[in-house]
Motif scaffolding. Sequence first.
Motif, mmCIF file in Angstrom:
data_model
loop_
_atom_site.group_PDB
_atom_site.id
_atom_site.type_symbol
_atom_site.label_atom_id
_atom_site.label_comp_id
_atom_site.label_asym_id
_atom_site.label_seq_id
_atom_site.Cartn_x
_atom_site.Cartn_y
_atom_site.Cartn_z
ATOM 1 N N SER A 108 0.826 -1.206 0.000
ATOM 2 C CA SER A 108 0.000 0.000 0.000
ATOM 3 C C SER A 108 0.865 1.263 0.000
ATOM 4 O O SER A 108 1.910 1.319 0.666
ATOM 5 C CB SER A 108 -0.912 0.017 1.232
ATOM 6 O OG SER A 108 -1.583 1.254 1.342
ATOM 7 N N TYR A 110 -0.468 4.117 0.991
ATOM 8 C CA TYR A 110 -1.134 5.032 1.932
ATOM 9 C C TYR A 110 -0.168 5.523 3.023
ATOM 10 O O TYR A 110 0.013 6.727 3.220
ATOM 11 C CB TYR A 110 -2.339 4.345 2.573
ATOM 12 C CG TYR A 110 -3.124 5.238 3.510
ATOM 13 C CD1 TYR A 110 -4.093 6.105 3.010
ATOM 14 C CD2 TYR A 110 -2.894 5.221 4.884
ATOM 15 C CE1 TYR A 110 -4.811 6.941 3.866
ATOM 16 C CE2 TYR A 110 -3.599 6.047 5.744
ATOM 17 C CZ TYR A 110 -4.564 6.902 5.228
ATOM 18 O OH TYR A 110 -5.254 7.733 6.073
ATOM 19 N N SER A 129 -7.353 9.009 1.544
ATOM 20 C CA SER A 129 -7.877 7.933 0.702
ATOM 21 C C SER A 129 -9.002 8.417 -0.207
ATOM 22 O O SER A 129 -9.027 8.087 -1.398
ATOM 23 C CB SER A 129 -8.359 6.769 1.572
ATOM 24 O OG SER A 129 -9.380 7.190 2.459
#
Length: 529
Positions: A108, A110, A129
Amino acid sequence: METSIFVRVSVLLLFLYRFTYALKRVLRHSAIFPEYVPIVGVRKQVLSIPRASFRQLTNGITTLLDGYHQFAQHGQPFVVYDPSAQQELLLPVKHLKWFSEQPDSKLSSYGVRQERHALNYLNTGIELSTTMHFIERISGDRLARNLHLMQQPMHDEIRRCVDAVFGKNKEDWTALNVYDSLQDIVMPTMSRIFLGLPLGRDPRVITALRRYIMALGLGTIFVGELPRVLKVMVAPLVNLPLAYYQRKTLSILIPVVERQMAQGTTSDGDEVEELSFIRQCAKISEKSILGGVGNASQPEIIAKWIMSLAFAGASSTVIQATNLILDIANSPKGLQVSKRLRQEAEATLPSDEDWCKAASFTKQILADSVIRESLRYHPILIKGLTKEVVPSAGMQLPDGTQMPKGSWVGVPVLGIHRDKRYYANPDVYEPFRFVKARSSKEGLKTLAWEDELEAAKPTTTYLGFGYGRHACPGRWFAVLMLKMIIAYVSLNYDIEATGPPPKMKVIGDAALPPMSTTIKVRRRRLARD
């Protein structure tokens, strides 16, 4: 005296790095790769890891290319310490396809964005997000699919801005700062596309948005490269101007968004209206809520999303355009780069109507090659596509290399772009590298794609716009704008370098354009004059 001050400051910074590294290991238990994975850039000296991390602030190119030539070029991953004292595993080309295919539940971006871009510390007022979801949707579903509707306003704005910035002096050469000039061209053009008229030309909007983008850009680059403890200390200083320009821009944008949302949406046949872009943003917001992403279609949120999109698009496009113009101006005169680009523009854009046709720019094979080569030679990030390992048990590369949970994994972009296995004379800028002449059946020489690649199409060896599912969603829009800028400048201006080609400078991962470099410009005398 100055040397003494510099030494003291350097010692203090090294102490802070050492303190931060120790604290980070204790409090965060930073993920460490197995000992059998080679580490590049760490020397046998006192405070070796903090000093290696500190060197990465300005000397990351040397470390990356050393590691690439020693290991990645032979199919082996290697580790570097980034300026925040975080280990990062850099992959060879053979693992890129596998890497790009991993789902976000395993690898990920993020957490990396939160730290590397300091989004966890800067007061952007947005949730990462849902904002990234919006940018991908609006760039992919709206901008990329409706480029033909944007060509006329984009052409109008580029023509207006280039004439204003470059001037109309046909007698004398004028020296221009390239980076500042491209900001004065790209920013109003994007404002016109996103906000329409008259707001897109409002000096208050452009100035506030430009300063917001500058403050956010400084924050993501400089704060993002610091260790966590220093981020906490420095971020409040950046947040002051960032919050001010955010409020100033929102005070203008929110009423416009409210008016557009109150008018409702139009039928598909009415989507040619420039201001419908804001309504398209509202549509995506509504669909996202229905799909379970986000929780409100509020004017303030949509205004912030537009500001985030402007930041993502304008900051990168200005850098790309700056490098592109400098590359053209510094190309060997024997290649006749400007002349050949001008001839191509004359052939593909014989009238104003042709500027509004998508086919006109798909025919520009020379311009496409020049853009692709500039992005190869000057990638915005020297290493990138970085992701964090999510599974608690960690993951393994196809070759068995263990990657623990929380570890960072990325790609040595500059090393791949300078690999002689993929590019002949990789350390030389060759504007027409991706174009070749070949004989047609009639015996006439025609221009054709080298491997049928375009500037907006990433591959495992061309990463100017990223790669895989998360490649830059606005790349088609960016390439179109760059082609329009090249075409208009080459048709109407002569440009020359004022000095030798500037060297690439980096801060951490970010390759910065030469912000003080100038070129000479002069308006061409055309037959219609």
